[in-house]
Design a protein around this motif. Structure first.
Motif, PDB file in Angstrom:
ATOM      1  N   LEU A 102      85.215 104.722 -31.041  1.00 53.42           N
ATOM      2  CA  LEU A 102      85.006 105.405 -29.769  1.00 53.42           C
ATOM      3  C   LEU A 102      86.315 105.937 -29.211  1.00 53.42           C
ATOM      4  CD1 LEU A 102      82.648 102.940 -27.830  1.00 53.42           C
ATOM      5  CD2 LEU A 102      82.015 104.762 -29.420  1.00 53.42           C
ATOM      6  N   PHE A 103      86.208 107.043 -28.455  1.00 58.48           N
ATOM      7  CA  PHE A 103      87.302 107.546 -27.631  1.00 58.48           C
ATOM      8  C   PHE A 103      86.764 107.575 -26.208  1.00 58.48           C
ATOM      9  CE2 PHE A 103      89.741 111.026 -25.634  1.00 58.48           C
ATOM     10  CZ  PHE A 103      91.025 110.557 -25.858  1.00 58.48           C
ATOM     11  N   ALA A 104      87.454 106.896 -25.287  1.00 54.05           N
ATOM     12  CA  ALA A 104      86.887 106.689 -23.958  1.00 54.05           C
ATOM     13  C   ALA A 104      87.929 106.819 -22.868  1.00 54.05           C
ATOM     14  CB  ALA A 104      86.240 105.308 -23.886  1.00 54.05           C
ATOM     15  N   CYS A 120      74.298  92.551 -11.935  1.00 54.03           N
ATOM     16  CA  CYS A 120      73.394  93.097 -12.955  1.00 54.03           C
ATOM     17  C   CYS A 120      73.225  92.163 -14.151  1.00 54.03           C
ATOM     18  CB  CYS A 120      73.886  94.472 -13.411  1.00 54.03           C
ATOM     19  SG  CYS A 120      73.653  95.764 -12.166  1.00 54.03           S
ATOM     20  N   GLN A 121      74.168  91.247 -14.334  1.00 54.93           N
ATOM     21  CA  GLN A 121      74.009  90.265 -15.405  1.00 54.93           C
ATOM     22  C   GLN A 121      72.731  89.449 -15.216  1.00 54.93           C
ATOM     23  OE1 GLN A 121      75.771  90.430 -18.195  1.00 54.93           O
ATOM     24  NE2 GLN A 121      77.575  89.170 -17.990  1.00 54.93           N
ATOM     25  N   ALA A 122      72.317  89.295 -13.952  1.00 56.88           N
ATOM     26  CA  ALA A 122      71.100  88.528 -13.673  1.00 56.88           C
ATOM     27  C   ALA A 122      69.864  89.210 -14.246  1.00 56.88           C
ATOM     28  CB  ALA A 122      70.943  88.337 -12.162  1.00 56.88           C
ATOM     29  N   LEU A 123      69.958  90.513 -14.523  1.00 54.20           N
ATOM     30  CA  LEU A 123      68.833  91.215 -15.136  1.00 54.20           C
ATOM     31  C   LEU A 123      68.535  90.683 -16.529  1.00 54.20           C
ATOM     32  CD1 LEU A 123      69.764  94.868 -14.111  1.00 54.20           C
ATOM     33  CD2 LEU A 123      67.904  93.495 -13.180  1.00 54.20           C
ATOM     34  N   MET A 124      69.541  90.104 -17.166  1.00 56.06           N
ATOM     35  CA  MET A 124      69.325  89.516 -18.483  1.00 56.06           C
ATOM     36  C   MET A 124      68.301  88.384 -18.399  1.00 56.06           C
ATOM     37  SD  MET A 124      71.307  91.226 -20.556  1.00 56.06           S
ATOM     38  CE  MET A 124      71.467  90.199 -22.014  1.00 56.06           C
ATOM     39  N   SER A 125      68.383  87.616 -17.321  1.00 58.14           N
ATOM     40  CA  SER A 125      67.441  86.504 -17.150  1.00 58.14           C
ATOM     41  C   SER A 125      66.017  87.013 -16.992  1.00 58.14           C
ATOM     42  CB  SER A 125      67.840  85.672 -15.926  1.00 58.14           C
ATOM     43  OG  SER A 125      69.139  85.134 -16.095  1.00 58.14           O
ATOM     44  N   ALA A 126      65.878  88.207 -16.358  1.00 53.58           N
ATOM     45  CA  ALA A 126      64.544  88.772 -16.159  1.00 53.58           C
ATOM     46  C   ALA A 126      63.907  89.190 -17.475  1.00 53.58           C
ATOM     47  CB  ALA A 126      64.619  89.974 -15.215  1.00 53.58           C
ATOM     48  N   THR A 127      64.733  89.358 -18.511  1.00 53.47           N
ATOM     49  CA  THR A 127      64.214  89.730 -19.828  1.00 53.47           C
ATOM     50  C   THR A 127      64.255  88.551 -20.800  1.00 53.47           C
ATOM     51  OG1 THR A 127      66.392  90.503 -20.600  1.00 53.47           O
ATOM     52  CG2 THR A 127      64.976  92.110 -19.510  1.00 53.47           C
ATOM     53  N   GLY A 128      64.575  87.371 -20.285  1.00 53.60           N
ATOM     54  CA  GLY A 128      64.593  86.186 -21.119  1.00 53.60           C
ATOM     55  C   GLY A 128      65.798  86.086 -22.029  1.00 53.60           C
ATOM     56  N   LYS A 129      66.907  86.757 -21.644  1.00 53.71           N
ATOM     57  CA  LYS A 129      68.109  86.756 -22.479  1.00 53.71           C
ATOM     58  C   LYS A 129      69.280  86.121 -21.747  1.00 53.71           C
ATOM     59  CE  LYS A 129      66.530  91.103 -24.470  1.00 53.71           C
ATOM     60  NZ  LYS A 129      66.773  92.559 -24.583  1.00 53.71           N
ATOM     61  N   LYS A 130      70.257  85.701 -22.520  1.00 52.30           N
ATOM     62  CA  LYS A 130      71.467  85.136 -21.935  1.00 52.30           C
ATOM     63  C   LYS A 130      72.461  86.251 -21.646  1.00 52.30           C
ATOM     64  CE  LYS A 130      71.125  80.627 -24.199  1.00 52.30           C
ATOM     65  NZ  LYS A 130      71.799  79.641 -25.100  1.00 52.30           N
ATOM     66  N   PRO A 131      73.150  86.183 -20.497  1.00 52.77           N
ATOM     67  CA  PRO A 131      74.153  87.197 -20.177  1.00 52.77           C
ATOM     68  C   PRO A 131      75.255  87.247 -21.224  1.00 52.77           C
ATOM     69  CG  PRO A 131      73.623  85.890 -18.244  1.00 52.77           C
ATOM     70  CD  PRO A 131      72.970  85.214 -19.411  1.00 52.77           C
ATOM     71  N   GLU A 132      75.802  88.450 -21.437  1.00 52.65           N
ATOM     72  CA  GLU A 132      76.905  88.610 -22.377  1.00 52.65           C
ATOM     73  C   GLU A 132      78.147  87.888 -21.859  1.00 52.65           C
ATOM     74  OE1 GLU A 132      76.286  92.871 -24.516  1.00 52.65           O
ATOM     75  OE2 GLU A 132      77.017  92.942 -22.460  1.00 52.65           O
ATOM     76  N   ARG A 133      78.919  87.358 -22.781  1.00 51.99           N
ATOM     77  CA  ARG A 133      80.131  86.636 -22.398  1.00 51.99           C
ATOM     78  C   ARG A 133      81.394  87.476 -22.521  1.00 51.99           C
ATOM     79  NH1 ARG A 133      79.560  80.444 -24.809  1.00 51.99           N
ATOM     80  NH2 ARG A 133      77.686  79.864 -23.615  1.00 51.99           N
ATOM     81  N   LYS A 134      81.294  88.611 -23.220  1.00 53.81           N
ATOM     82  CA  LYS A 134      82.500  89.413 -23.418  1.00 53.81           C
ATOM     83  C   LYS A 134      82.969  90.015 -22.100  1.00 53.81           C
ATOM     84  CE  LYS A 134      80.103  93.668 -24.810  1.00 53.81           C
ATOM     85  NZ  LYS A 134      79.949  94.656 -25.912  1.00 53.81           N
ATOM     86  N   SER A 135      84.270  90.256 -22.019  1.00 53.90           N
ATOM     87  CA  SER A 135      84.857  90.759 -20.784  1.00 53.90           C
ATOM     88  C   SER A 135      84.350  92.169 -20.482  1.00 53.90           C
ATOM     89  CB  SER A 135      86.381  90.762 -20.881  1.00 53.90           C
ATOM     90  OG  SER A 135      86.813  91.582 -21.954  1.00 53.90           O
ATOM     91  N   PHE A 136      84.246  92.469 -19.200  1.00 53.39           N
ATOM     92  CA  PHE A 136      83.755  93.761 -18.733  1.00 53.39           C
ATOM     93  C   PHE A 136      84.927  94.731 -18.612  1.00 53.39           C
ATOM     94  CE2 PHE A 136      82.508  96.326 -14.832  1.00 53.39           C
ATOM     95  CZ  PHE A 136      81.702  97.194 -15.536  1.00 53.39           C
ATOM     96  N   ARG A 137      84.869  95.811 -19.390  1.00 50.66           N
ATOM     97  CA  ARG A 137      85.909  96.844 -19.362  1.00 50.66           C
ATOM     98  C   ARG A 137      85.242  98.187 -19.049  1.00 50.66           C
ATOM     99  NH1 ARG A 137      89.585  96.620 -24.638  1.00 50.66           N
ATOM    100  NH2 ARG A 137      90.507  98.371 -23.530  1.00 50.66           N
ATOM    101  N   PRO A 138      85.224  98.589 -17.776  1.00 50.62           N
ATOM    102  CA  PRO A 138      84.515  99.814 -17.396  1.00 50.62           C
ATOM    103  C   PRO A 138      85.138 101.052 -18.031  1.00 50.62           C
ATOM    104  CG  PRO A 138      85.825  98.973 -15.559  1.00 50.62           C
ATOM    105  CD  PRO A 138      85.859  97.921 -16.623  1.00 50.62           C
ATOM    106  N   HIS A 139      84.278 101.940 -18.575  1.00 48.50           N
ATOM    107  CA  HIS A 139      84.770 103.128 -19.258  1.00 48.50           C
ATOM    108  C   HIS A 139      83.665 104.161 -19.398  1.00 48.50           C
ATOM    109  CE1 HIS A 139      82.826 100.802 -22.462  1.00 48.50           C
ATOM    110  NE2 HIS A 139      82.620 101.970 -23.079  1.00 48.50           N
ATOM    111  N   PHE A 140      84.066 105.408 -19.611  1.00 48.07           N
ATOM    112  CA  PHE A 140      83.160 106.491 -19.970  1.00 48.07           C
ATOM    113  C   PHE A 140      83.449 106.859 -21.429  1.00 48.07           C
ATOM    114  CE2 PHE A 140      83.563 107.210 -15.347  1.00 48.07           C
ATOM    115  CZ  PHE A 140      82.223 107.281 -14.985  1.00 48.07           C
ATOM    116  N   THR A 141      82.469 106.708 -22.311  1.00 42.45           N
ATOM    117  CA  THR A 141      82.649 107.122 -23.701  1.00 42.45           C
ATOM    118  C   THR A 141      82.635 108.643 -23.771  1.00 42.45           C
ATOM    119  OG1 THR A 141      81.632 105.112 -24.575  1.00 42.45           O
ATOM    120  CG2 THR A 141      81.685 107.034 -26.035  1.00 42.45           C
ATOM    121  N   LEU A 142      83.663 109.221 -24.399  1.00 42.26           N
ATOM    122  CA  LEU A 142      83.793 110.673 -24.487  1.00 42.26           C
ATOM    123  C   LEU A 142      83.457 111.210 -25.876  1.00 42.26           C
ATOM    124  CD1 LEU A 142      87.113 111.127 -22.471  1.00 42.26           C
ATOM    125  CD2 LEU A 142      84.755 111.251 -21.642  1.00 42.26           C
ATOM    126  N   ALA A 143      83.677 110.405 -26.911  1.00 34.40           N
ATOM    127  CA  ALA A 143      83.431 110.871 -28.282  1.00 34.40           C
ATOM    128  C   ALA A 143      83.269 109.679 -29.211  1.00 34.40           C
ATOM    129  CB  ALA A 143      84.567 111.766 -28.759  1.00 34.40           C
TER     130      ALA A 143
END
Length: 198
Positions: A102-104, A120-143
């Motif tokens: 990716l280029f972002a 929004c991690q709580a939405l995972m519980s609404a789908t019966g899934k565990k929240p992701e543990r990886k760190s959150f790095r906000p970005h826009f994917t460009l390519a």
């Protein structure tokens, strides 16, 4: 303004929650893409269209459509409590490491974005899934490139973008790559947090 499009019935749908960039941010990202092309990039590159650009807040993955109502209800609660945010784009580079597919354009972490992500991690519980543990790095994917990016060198940036909505996307497989279809878009309308006095 709230917009809503129902997903077609199917066994499972691939979902994620993100923020749709406004026109000013789109123009800035267009400029970053032009600069990247001038600096040299891999030959086989698939550029992200305006309609596919987004900042991912949480990835829900393969989801049973029966969970849609619960997800949308929880998103409405989050949007009503979360204030409109500003994000600061500080660099565009191969993501998430020096050589990657990716280029972002990456944003500085901020308390507001982190709070939105955690809500929004709580939405995972609404789908019966565990929240992701990886760190959150906000970005826009460009390519994207199957050959991977090692160039161009990081492009410095300093742009403040509006992050004022919460959008539920469905990821659809297509011959030219995944297409992201917005199912629900909600404005962030929560009260602003007063700045601390010094």
């Amino acid at each position: 303004m709230r917009t809503h499009r129902k997903a077609p019935a199917s066994d499972l749908i691939r979902l994620f929650v993100g923020v749709t960039p406004d026109q000013s941010t789109q123009r800035f990202l267009d400029g970053i893409c032009r600069e990247a092309k001038l600096r040299g990039i891999p030959r086989k590159v698939r550029w992200t269209s305006h309609g596919n650009r987004h900042l991912t807040v949480v990835f829900l993955g393969e989801t049973d459509p029966s969970h849609l109502d619960a997800i949308e209800q929880r998103m409405e609660e989050i949007a009503s409590l979360s204030p409109p945010l500003c994000g600061r784009i500080v660099s565009a580079h191969p993501f998430p490491k020096k050589r990657a597919a990716l280029f972002a354009a990456e944003l500085l972490p901020s308390p507001g974005l982190t709070d939105l992500h955690q809500a929004c991690q709580a939405l995972m519980s609404a789908t019966g899934k565990k929240p992701e543990r990886k760190s959150f790095r906000p970005h826009f994917t460009l390519a994207r490139s199957t050959a991977g990016f090692s160039q161009p060198a990081p492009i410095p940036a300093d742009f403040t973008c509006a992050l004022d909505n919460l959008t539920l996307y469905q990821s659809l497989l297509a011959p030219g790559g995944s297409q992201y279809r917005p199912l629900l878009t909600l404005p962030l309308t929560g009260p602003s947090i007063p700045e601390a006095k010094t």
